[in-house]
Design an enzyme around this catalytic site. Structure first.
Site, PDB file in Angstrom:
ATOM      1  N   CYS A  16       0.850  -1.191   0.000  1.00 52.38           N
ATOM      2  CA  CYS A  16       0.000   0.000   0.000  1.00 52.38           C
ATOM      3  C   CYS A  16       0.888   1.244   0.000  1.00 52.38           C
ATOM      4  CB  CYS A  16      -0.937   0.017   1.208  1.00 52.38           C
ATOM      5  SG  CYS A  16      -0.072   0.093   2.777  1.00 52.38           S
ATOM      6  N   CYS A  19       3.587   2.010   2.603  1.00 51.18           N
ATOM      7  CA  CYS A  19       4.874   1.302   2.526  1.00 51.18           C
ATOM      8  C   CYS A  19       5.953   2.205   1.920  1.00 51.18           C
ATOM      9  CB  CYS A  19       4.736   0.041   1.675  1.00 51.18           C
ATOM     10  SG  CYS A  19       3.570  -1.167   2.320  1.00 51.18           S
ATOM     11  N   CYS A  81      41.471 -22.891 -18.410  1.00 52.21           N
ATOM     12  CA  CYS A  81      41.757 -23.825 -17.317  1.00 52.21           C
ATOM     13  C   CYS A  81      40.919 -23.443 -16.112  1.00 52.21           C
ATOM     14  CB  CYS A  81      43.231 -23.845 -16.961  1.00 52.21           C
ATOM     15  SG  CYS A  81      43.836 -22.318 -16.213  1.00 52.21           S
ATOM     16  N   CYS A  84      40.816 -20.017 -14.253  1.00 54.64           N
ATOM     17  CA  CYS A  84      40.085 -18.889 -14.845  1.00 54.64           C
ATOM     18  C   CYS A  84      38.744 -18.686 -14.149  1.00 54.64           C
ATOM     19  CB  CYS A  84      39.828 -19.123 -16.334  1.00 54.64           C
ATOM     20  SG  CYS A  84      41.317 -19.375 -17.319  1.00 54.64           S
ATOM     21  N   ASP A 502       4.537 -39.381   0.368  1.00 58.38           N
ATOM     22  CA  ASP A 502       3.117 -39.110   0.556  1.00 58.38           C
ATOM     23  C   ASP A 502       2.353 -40.341   0.068  1.00 58.38           C
ATOM     24  OD1 ASP A 502       0.662 -37.615   0.844  1.00 58.38           O
ATOM     25  OD2 ASP A 502       0.676 -37.414  -1.332  1.00 58.38           O
ATOM     26  N   ASP A 698       3.083 -34.999  -4.370  1.00 52.69           N
ATOM     27  CA  ASP A 698       2.495 -34.520  -5.631  1.00 52.69           C
ATOM     28  C   ASP A 698       1.464 -33.415  -5.455  1.00 52.69           C
ATOM     29  OD1 ASP A 698       0.466 -36.159  -4.462  1.00 52.69           O
ATOM     30  OD2 ASP A 698      -0.481 -36.300  -6.445  1.00 52.69           O
ATOM     31  N   ASP A 702       1.535 -30.956  -0.155  1.00 51.48           N
ATOM     32  CA  ASP A 702       2.891 -31.492   0.002  1.00 51.48           C
ATOM     33  C   ASP A 702       3.964 -30.415  -0.162  1.00 51.48           C
ATOM     34  OD1 ASP A 702       2.013 -34.129   0.371  1.00 51.48           O
ATOM     35  OD2 ASP A 702       1.874 -34.456  -1.791  1.00 51.48           O
TER      36      ASP A 702
END
Length: 826
Positions: A16, A19, A81, A84, A502, A698, A702
């Site tokens: 709002c 803030c 290498c 780097c 689950d 799933d 969960d």
């Protein structure tokens, strides 16, 4: 006093207008801030300050309005290498707006997280440029050009290597031929003469060093001057020392100690050839590590047939928008995610699910971009295009995982950052020791050992050990239907000691099914099921839906339907009174269940829900409804047990049903009747008891558990919320994918450890050999040319070992049953 600067920040958490004042107050309280203006509409803050940006972000975070972070990917050139990596990361993180920078040597890219608005990708690319590593912001079109440029670069490197090899061969024969075959040495001396031989070698070696080999000097010497030497610096120092010493021996031998005026042109030239050859082999091998991404990208067609004014025209995929109507002809790939409007066909969705059996499609079904249409023609409406398609999201996840830096890589980077300077010190000490304590002529021996140490100690193999294995392992996992959304999950999953699962939708299909019908009093099975299905068709309860689904397609008419809350339903069908429900309902209506009660109790003990059917007030049947175990679940859990993992079930279902299922599947530990917040407590308890925990789920409920677990594994047929929270996503709903994910994780980490063992062991063992530690015992020193060959082969070994992961097979092939496809979001 520091010069004031203006920084624009993207702010989150403002809900709002009030803030705005709190955010501005927080910013103005930071020392060095002279002005701060927050815009609520654009959610941005413009700050004039003379202090670090980090002070601004800390103040905003403390006030509850954290600055937004964003990510960009840079394609970086010039890396040769592992050392780097640390230099580029240091250059990028020097910008106070950069939150994190991860550089991947194998993919030649950097993923940079920075404060949105405080800097931009172009400025970050400039930081890399200033550190000596040209960078550009990655994008799709540019990436295609980069792939083409990389191919051209590999071809140019091959041509340069062949050219250098052709010139180096006479140098090697003239010098080493004389050492190996004394008669040849005498022949050269008698015909063209030693000095002429030296001049020929000088001319050919000069062309090699200032032609194909100049890249080592152009990149190595600046890195040396910056105080951050890399592999090129080692090669430049080694070959340069050998060349300059040979130059003096050729043109001013009188200034060298007596007996030490030897030439080492063959060492300088052969070193360049062998290192170039190693780079060619490395480039080709690294090219194969990205095969999984290229294969996925290649699945999407370039054009599609779009309906326009009653006809279909061929249009580029990039021009397709949501809502366009497309035609998919037999045998064509589906261009984008879409909904079927007309037509029926079978679609091969193995590239998404890993399951080989084509899935039937008819109107209202969803099709996924990149899958292959069978023999029927389909007319579809585009529902997701571009970056929103399942295929695009899968590619994005694989790219994220391949670009990730595992915790084990952090240690490697810290070591390799200090490695090259340490090697230079060791080489100088080696030269000094040989000059002081070595036998005469000491100078050539000191030169040979110093050059050998510089050449053999290149840290390329160390830098490639981890990222190449990650690229190949995660790419192969994606082909098997396992997506590692977060790179560190690849390392953590193989450490898991307990897998918590689950129940509903994970171990089971997540929908009730009629599993058994027992009739009594002479009633016919099919007739009872027909009447029961007709009555339950009026109810929306999931158990009613299961009974209706099990009945015939044609159902009789009914009348006087009544739903009895908490008890069951009744209706009149074909003149017969049908009553379906609990034992209590039957008791209230005077129905005797004595013939069915024993089996009903047994089915209930096994986790099923028993219902009774009465027809005209006489007991007719017992219906057992349950949530069936998914195909392959028992196989998957057996495999996980065989891997030494403890299995646990965490579910909101009742304890009796959960325990019955656990006993059937051999699950070790059950926590039942828990709400989503209770799942968090259950996971913490399991972690304390058993150790590192992976949770498989799933559903939306969960998501907290997936986030709290050490490794969250989401079923790809589950909800988007669960998938977004997880670290690992299984593209199909088959639990056998969990066993495959653990197996791939273990094999990839084993491969990384093999690579690191080789890379570090190689340097630990061969640097002392190059320094001449075996000379007192054998009288021989390691040739710089042999050192260059060993160094090149070390990198090739590491990449080749990583490529073995491409041959990993699924330990448990997944079910061929059809699964619905859901969007996988990153």
């Amino acid at each position: 006093m520091a010069t004031p600067q203006v920084t624009q920040l993207k702010i989150t958490g403002m809900s709002c207008a009030s803030c705005v004042g709190r955010a501005e107050t927080a910013l103005r309280s930071v020392p060095g801030v002279t002005d701060a203006s927050v815009n609520f509409a654009t959610e941005t803050a413009q700050v004039t300050h003379s202090g670090p940006v980090s002070a601004l972000t800390e103040a905003l975070a403390d006030a509850g309005y954290p600055a937004a972070n964003t990510q960009t990917t840079l394609q970086i050139g010039g890396m040769n290498c592992a050392s780097c990596v640390a230099k580029i990361e240091k250059a990028l993180t020097a910008d106070p707006a950069v939150v994190d920078a991860k550089v991947n040597f194998a993919t030649e890219s950097a993923v940079v997280t920075y404060i949105d608005g405080a800097t931009d990708p172009l400025k970050l690319a400039e930081l890399s440029d200033q550190a000596g590593y040209p960078a550009r912001v990655a994008d799709g079109a540019a990436d295609d050009q980069a792939d083409h440029a990389k191919t051209e670069e590999a071809h140019a490197l091959t041509r340069a290597t062949i050219f250098a090899a052709v010139l180096a061969l006479p140098v090697f024969i003239l010098e080493m031929g004389g050492h190996m075959i004394p008669a040849f040495h005498h022949w050269v001396h008698a015909t063209i003469g030693t000095q002429t031989s030296y001049l020929i070698q000088f001319a050919l070696t000069s062309v090699i060093l200032f032609g194909p080999g100049r890249v080592f000097y152009l990149q190595g010497i600046p890195s040396l001057l910056r105080g951050s030497p890399d592999m090129n610096a080692l090669v430049a120092l080694g070959t340069g020392a050998a060349y300059l010493f040979s130059l003096i021996a050729t043109f001013a031998p009188q200034i060298l100690p007596h007996g030490s005026a030897n030439v080492y042109y063959e060492a300088a030239s052969v070193i360049v050839v062998l290192i170039l050859l190693g780079r060619v082999m490395e480039a080709r091998a690294k090219g194969r590590t990205g095969a999984a991404i290229r294969k996925l990208v290649g699945l999407q067609p370039k054009t599609a047939w779009v309906e326009q004014d009653g006809t279909f025209i061929d249009r580029p995929i990039a021009d397709i928008v949501v809502g366009d109507v497309l035609q998919i002809r037999p045998g064509e790939r589906v261009p984008v995610d879409a909904e079927v409007l007309d037509g029926t066909s079978y679609v091969d969705e193995s590239m998404i699910t890993g399951e080989p059996v084509p899935v039937g499609k008819s109107p209202s079904d969803q099709v996924v971009g990149g899958t292959v249409n069978g023999t029927g023609a389909l007319r579809v409406r585009a529902t997701r295009v571009g970056a929103d398609t399942v295929l695009a999201q899968v590619i994005h996840m694989v790219e994220q995982a391949q670009g990730a830096k595992l915790p084990i890589q952090g240690l490697v980077d810290r070591i390799t950052a200090k490695f090259v300077p340490a090697v230079i010190v060791v080489a100088l000490l080696t030269i000094a020791v040989w000059l002081i304590f070595g036998p005469a002529p000491a100078l050539p021996l000191a030169l040979v050992t110093g050059v050998s140490v510089l050449i053999i100690a290149c840290p390329c193999a160390m830098g490639l050990a981890t990222p190449t294995s990650i690229m190949v392992g995660t790419g192969r996992a994606a082909e098997l239907g396992v997506l590692f959304r977060k790179g560190d999950a690849l390392q953590q999953l193989q450490q898991a000691e307990v897998v918590a699962l689950d129940k509903t939708g994970t171990l089971t299909l997540g929908r009730p099914e009629l599993e058994h019908v027992t009739t009594t009093n002479g009633f016919d099975h099919d007739d009872v099921l027909r009447l029961a299905a007709a009555v339950e068709a009026r109810s929306e309860h999931p158990i009613a839906t299961a009974i209706t689904r099990a009945g015939p397609a044609e159902l009789p008419e009914l009348s006087n339907f009544e739903s009895l809350t908490g008890l069951g339903v009744r209706a009149v069908v074909e003149g017969r009174k049908v009553l379906i429900g609990s034992p209590r309902l039957m008791e209230q209506n005077g129905v005797d269940l004595i013939d069915l009660s024993a089996e009903a109790d047994q089915r209930a003990a096994e986790g099923a829900t028993p219902l009774f059917v009465a027809i005209d007030c006489q007991a007719a049947a017992m219906l057992a409804v349950s949530d069936p175990i998914k195909p392959g679940t028992e196989q998957a859990l057996e495999r996980l047990h065989a891997m030494g993992l403890t299995l646990a079930m965490v579910t909101g279902d009742n304890t009796r049903t959960a325990q019955a299922l656990a006993d059937k599947l051999g699950i070790d530990h059950v926590t039942a009747e828990v709400l989503p917040d209770g799942k968090l407590a259950a996971i913490n308890a399991l972690r304390e008891q058993f150790g590192t925990l992976a949770f498989v789920g799933d559903g939306i409920n969960d998501a907290p558990a997936l986030a709290a677990a050490d490794i969250g594994v989401a079923i790809g047929t589950g909800t988007d919320v669960a998938i977004e929270t997880a670290d690992v996503v299984l593209m199909s709903g088959d639990l056998r994918g969990v066993a495959n994910a653990v197996e791939i994780s273990r094999k990839t980490m084993r491969n990384i450890k093999q690579n690191l063992g080789w890379a570090f062991g190689y340097n630990i063992l061969l640097i002392p050999v190059a320094a001449g530690v075996l000379y007192p015992f054998s009288g021989h020193l390691l040739s710089p040319a042999l050192a260059a060959g060993a160094m090149a082969l070390s990198s090739v070994f590491v990449v080749s070992n990583a490529l073995r992961l491409r041959r990993v097979r699924a330990t448990l092939p997944e079910s061929t049953e059809e699964h619905s496809i859901r969007t996988v979001t990153s």
